[in-house]
Design an enzyme around this catalytic site. Sequence first.
Site, PDB file in Angstrom:
ATOM      1  N   MET A   1       0.828  -1.209   0.000  1.00  0.00           N
ATOM      2  CA  MET A   1       0.000   0.000   0.000  1.00  0.00           C
ATOM      3  C   MET A   1       0.863   1.260   0.000  1.00  0.00           C
ATOM      4  O   MET A   1       0.449   2.308   0.501  1.00  0.00           O
ATOM      5  CB  MET A   1      -0.926  -0.020   1.216  1.00  0.00           C
ATOM      6  N   CYS A  83       5.841  -7.839  -0.002  1.00  0.00           N
ATOM      7  CA  CYS A  83       5.701  -6.923  -1.124  1.00  0.00           C
ATOM      8  C   CYS A  83       6.552  -7.396  -2.301  1.00  0.00           C
ATOM      9  O   CYS A  83       7.749  -7.641  -2.143  1.00  0.00           O
ATOM     10  CB  CYS A  83       6.116  -5.513  -0.715  1.00  0.00           C
ATOM     11  N   LYS A 122       4.446  -9.806   8.047  1.00  0.00           N
ATOM     12  CA  LYS A 122       3.494 -10.024   6.963  1.00  0.00           C
ATOM     13  C   LYS A 122       4.240 -10.694   5.810  1.00  0.00           C
ATOM     14  O   LYS A 122       5.298 -10.212   5.399  1.00  0.00           O
ATOM     15  CB  LYS A 122       2.875  -8.723   6.481  1.00  0.00           C
ATOM     16  N   HIS A 154      -0.588 -13.107   3.308  1.00  0.00           N
ATOM     17  CA  HIS A 154      -1.298 -12.898   2.049  1.00  0.00           C
ATOM     18  C   HIS A 154      -1.354 -14.249   1.371  1.00  0.00           C
ATOM     19  O   HIS A 154      -0.314 -14.821   1.027  1.00  0.00           O
ATOM     20  CB  HIS A 154      -0.556 -11.883   1.190  1.00  0.00           C
ATOM     21  N   ASN A 194      -4.929 -12.365   4.634  1.00  0.00           N
ATOM     22  CA  ASN A 194      -5.057 -11.220   3.743  1.00  0.00           C
ATOM     23  C   ASN A 194      -5.134 -11.738   2.309  1.00  0.00           C
ATOM     24  O   ASN A 194      -4.647 -12.812   2.002  1.00  0.00           O
ATOM     25  CB  ASN A 194      -3.839 -10.296   3.941  1.00  0.00           C
ATOM     26  N   GLY A 195      -5.767 -10.961   1.441  1.00  0.00           N
ATOM     27  CA  GLY A 195      -5.787 -11.302   0.028  1.00  0.00           C
ATOM     28  C   GLY A 195      -7.168 -11.651  -0.483  1.00  0.00           C
ATOM     29  O   GLY A 195      -7.769 -12.633  -0.040  1.00  0.00           O
TER      30      GLY A 195
END
Length: 322
Positions: A1, A83, A122, A154, A194-195
């Site tokens: 983000m 990321c 994460k 994720h 997440n995801g």
Amino acid sequence: MMDWTDRHCRRFHRVMSRRALLYTEMVTTGAVIHGDRRRILGYSPQEHPVAVQLGGSEPADLAQAARIAEDEGYAEVNLNVGCPSDRVQDGRFGACLMREPALVGEAVAAMKAAVAVPVTVKCRIGVDEQDPEEALDRLADAVLSGGADAIIVHARKAWLQGLSPKENRDVPPLDYGRVHRLKLRLPSTPIAINGGLTGLDQCREQLAHVDGVMLGRAAYHDPELLLQVDPALFGEAAPVADAFEAVEAYEPYVAMRLAEGVRLSSITRHMLGLFQGRPGARAFRRHLATQAVKPGAGLDVLRAAVAMVSRQDVAAGRIEAA
């Protein structure tokens, strides 16, 4: 983000949920240690609870950056190992660190030794040709050995070769089951998922298997989702009744930043997802896109944009959605 969840975005999102934990955009250790900390780490006290997300791979630098973030008052320090952008690969951080679980474990241990606030990680379920069963377990075991307080996964692989960062958000298939299996293997470890989650019903379904859910672009593009978080997930009333009240509650913050010289467009660009699918939403977006960028644009521009949306239809729509 990165470039999305800046302080203006987070302050707006906080208007709609008291309970959601907000995260900063990922900031690098170099920027935190050597850069303009007021610009990079500045936030409003009203944003709490808010966590800082760090990108880096050198344990000593991550420890120093974590200490700085704790001194600034952040409630949690999160290490991003998910990321997939070219920028982070070049800097040896983000998802490429899935290949170096031992190093990530060392980094977490250094951060834990430096701060008292929770340190979380994460990650993805794997990268490129890695077997997600083995890769995620190895990464999880390494960061837990380092003392990580929670893991956010994720539920997609990241393909560092062959897919763009944008494609990595959508093309690799989701594998929620892999994250559920991680939770079954580590029942005492807080695991969040997440995801691909776009609504509160999906979040509730996931909470039957894991301890938490993280929403990224879904909450950004449709911020009214946050109005449902406190009632649906915490059994508490939302801070405001609807998006109109949210904008009104946000106006004092907007006025304060405008007085400091911040351009209106820097603030309202995070509000363009409001009123999705409602009469006047397109006019709202168009007015902000064309008028908020003009020198001297003020609250009158925001108010004029909101006035283009039908209040009655929006209220009815939110009731039906609930």
